[in-house]
Design a protein around this motif. Structure first.
Motif, PDB file in Angstrom:
ATOM      1  N   GLN A 159      -7.281  -3.738  -7.420  1.00 41.82           N
ATOM      2  CA  GLN A 159      -6.679  -3.375  -8.704  1.00 41.82           C
ATOM      3  C   GLN A 159      -5.163  -3.212  -8.561  1.00 41.82           C
ATOM      4  O   GLN A 159      -4.413  -3.628  -9.439  1.00 41.82           O
ATOM      5  N   TRP A 193      -3.838  -6.672  -8.395  1.00 43.94           N
ATOM      6  CA  TRP A 193      -3.881  -7.291  -9.715  1.00 43.94           C
ATOM      7  C   TRP A 193      -2.748  -6.755 -10.593  1.00 43.94           C
ATOM      8  O   TRP A 193      -2.074  -7.539 -11.286  1.00 43.94           O
ATOM      9  N   ARG A 232       0.021  -9.045 -12.281  1.00 45.67           N
ATOM     10  CA  ARG A 232       0.187  -9.075 -13.741  1.00 45.67           C
ATOM     11  C   ARG A 232       1.631  -8.772 -14.122  1.00 45.67           C
ATOM     12  O   ARG A 232       2.229  -9.485 -14.922  1.00 45.67           O
ATOM     13  N   ARG A 260      -8.846  -8.886 -17.397  1.00 44.11           N
ATOM     14  CA  ARG A 260      -9.224  -7.977 -16.302  1.00 44.11           C
ATOM     15  C   ARG A 260     -10.333  -7.030 -16.719  1.00 44.11           C
ATOM     16  O   ARG A 260     -11.268  -6.759 -15.944  1.00 44.11           O
ATOM     17  N   GLU A 309     -13.460  -8.978 -16.759  1.00 40.95           N
ATOM     18  CA  GLU A 309     -13.830  -9.311 -15.378  1.00 40.95           C
ATOM     19  C   GLU A 309     -14.463  -8.123 -14.662  1.00 40.95           C
ATOM     20  O   GLU A 309     -15.495  -8.265 -14.018  1.00 40.95           O
TER      21      GLU A 309
END
Length: 154
Positions: free
Chosen positions: A106, A109, A113, A144, A147
């Motif tokens: 995370q 990510w 992002r 996300r 997902e």
């Protein structure tokens, strides 16, 4: 009671769509987990933008009202993602190694992002840069959230 012409047209359209849906043979990409995530994210993104765009079909959404709506939609999706992430971590409490991996992923990510959407802003026309940025944040955050729910569940 007599139905109006628009109501009859809507009923005919719905019947036609239902018939097409029954005849639809799924394509391979529609049967993969990534394909389902992409389709769900695309639909969620479409719905998020629908309220932001009161213009005519074919006209590009723009202007201060559109930007304000993008920001609001992004904040809402960000809050929802935060709750989804928290719920996912809670679901993994009996698997601390997986929870640690999720925290690591995370973080990666989030960094991706932010960098990706900053790049989108940098290459956008100056007058549309903020809209490009928030549109990118909105789309990525929706993807996300979907997902995470798909990979781990609710």
């Amino acid at each position: 009671m007599r139905k109006s012409i628009p109501a009859l047209a809507m009923a005919a359209l719905l019947a036609s769509l239902a018939a097409r849906a029954q005849d639809h043979v799924p394509q391979p990409y529609e049967l993969t987990s990534r394909g389902v995530i992409a389709a769900d994210a695309g639909e969620a993104y479409r719905l998020a933008l629908a309220s932001c765009y009161p213009g005519k079909p074919g006209d590009a959404p723009q202007g201060p009202q559109f930007l304000a709506c993008l920001k609001k939609a992004y904040r809402s999706e960000s809050d929802t993602l935060t709750k989804t992430y928290g719920g996912t971590l809670a679901a993994l409490k009996s698997a601390p190694d997986r929870a640690a991996k999720l925290r690591e992923v995370q973080g990666g990510w989030t960094r991706f992002r932010d960098a990706n959407c900053s790049f989108a802003r940098a290459v956008a026309p100056a007058e549309e840069a903020e809209a490009f940025y928030y549109d990118c944040l909105l789309r990525a955050t929706i993807e996300r959230r979907i997902e995470l729910r798909s990979l781990v569940g609710d």
